[in-house]
Design an enzyme around this catalytic site. Structure first.
Site, PDB file in Angstrom:
ATOM      1  N   CYS A   1       0.835  -1.211   0.000  1.00  0.00           N
ATOM      2  CA  CYS A   1       0.000   0.000   0.000  1.00  0.00           C
ATOM      3  C   CYS A   1       0.867   1.257   0.000  1.00  0.00           C
ATOM      4  CB  CYS A   1      -0.908  -0.052   1.228  1.00  0.00           C
ATOM      5  SG  CYS A   1      -1.780   1.478   1.586  1.00  0.00           S
TER       6      CYS A   1
ATOM      7  N   CYS B   1       0.124   3.720   2.796  1.00  0.00           N
ATOM      8  CA  CYS B   1       0.623   3.152   4.058  1.00  0.00           C
ATOM      9  C   CYS B   1       2.117   3.419   4.207  1.00  0.00           C
ATOM     10  CB  CYS B   1       0.370   1.643   4.121  1.00  0.00           C
ATOM     11  SG  CYS B   1      -1.363   1.177   4.035  1.00  0.00           S
TER      12      CYS B   1
END
Length: 115
Positions: A43, A46
């Site tokens: 991600c 993230c």
């Protein structure tokens, strides 16, 4: 082992890595607020949030517990808390989820959630 190494890259010195095995114990036994960053290695947002989480963990090490939980490795927990988008940040106080925010957030906003 590969996922453990990549998790360590995503977590700083003061960040606790949560798993299916330790999640309940850490959340329910915490004597201070717990911030949980639900993330995945793949991600992009993230990865952008990771250094901010590390900074918060270091700055608030005496006031809060900062954790990361890989949703790919702990799917049951992610499902239990209805995490459909990552990153998702949750604050737990006295074992209860008191705040949930989705997406990257500025450092001061995340700190305010813990206060």
């Amino acid at each position: 082992m590969k996922s453990q190494r990549s998790a360590q890259k995503m977590a700083g010195k003061y960040v606790t890595l949560l798993t299916n095995d330790n999640f309940e114990e850490i959340i329910s036994n915490a004597d201070k607020p717990v911030l949980v960053d639900f993330y995945a290695d793949w991600c992009g947002p993230c990865q952008m949030l990771a250094p901010i989480i590390d900074e918060i963990a270091e700055e608030l090490k005496d006031e809060a517990i900062v954790c990361k939980l890989n949703v790919d490795e702990a799917r049951d927990i992610a499902v239990e808390f209805r995490v459909a988008t990552i990153p998702t940040l949750m604050v737990f106080k006295n074992g209860e989820n008191t705040e949930t925010v989705i997406g990257t957030r500025p450092k001061d906003e995340i700190i305010a959630l813990l206060k």
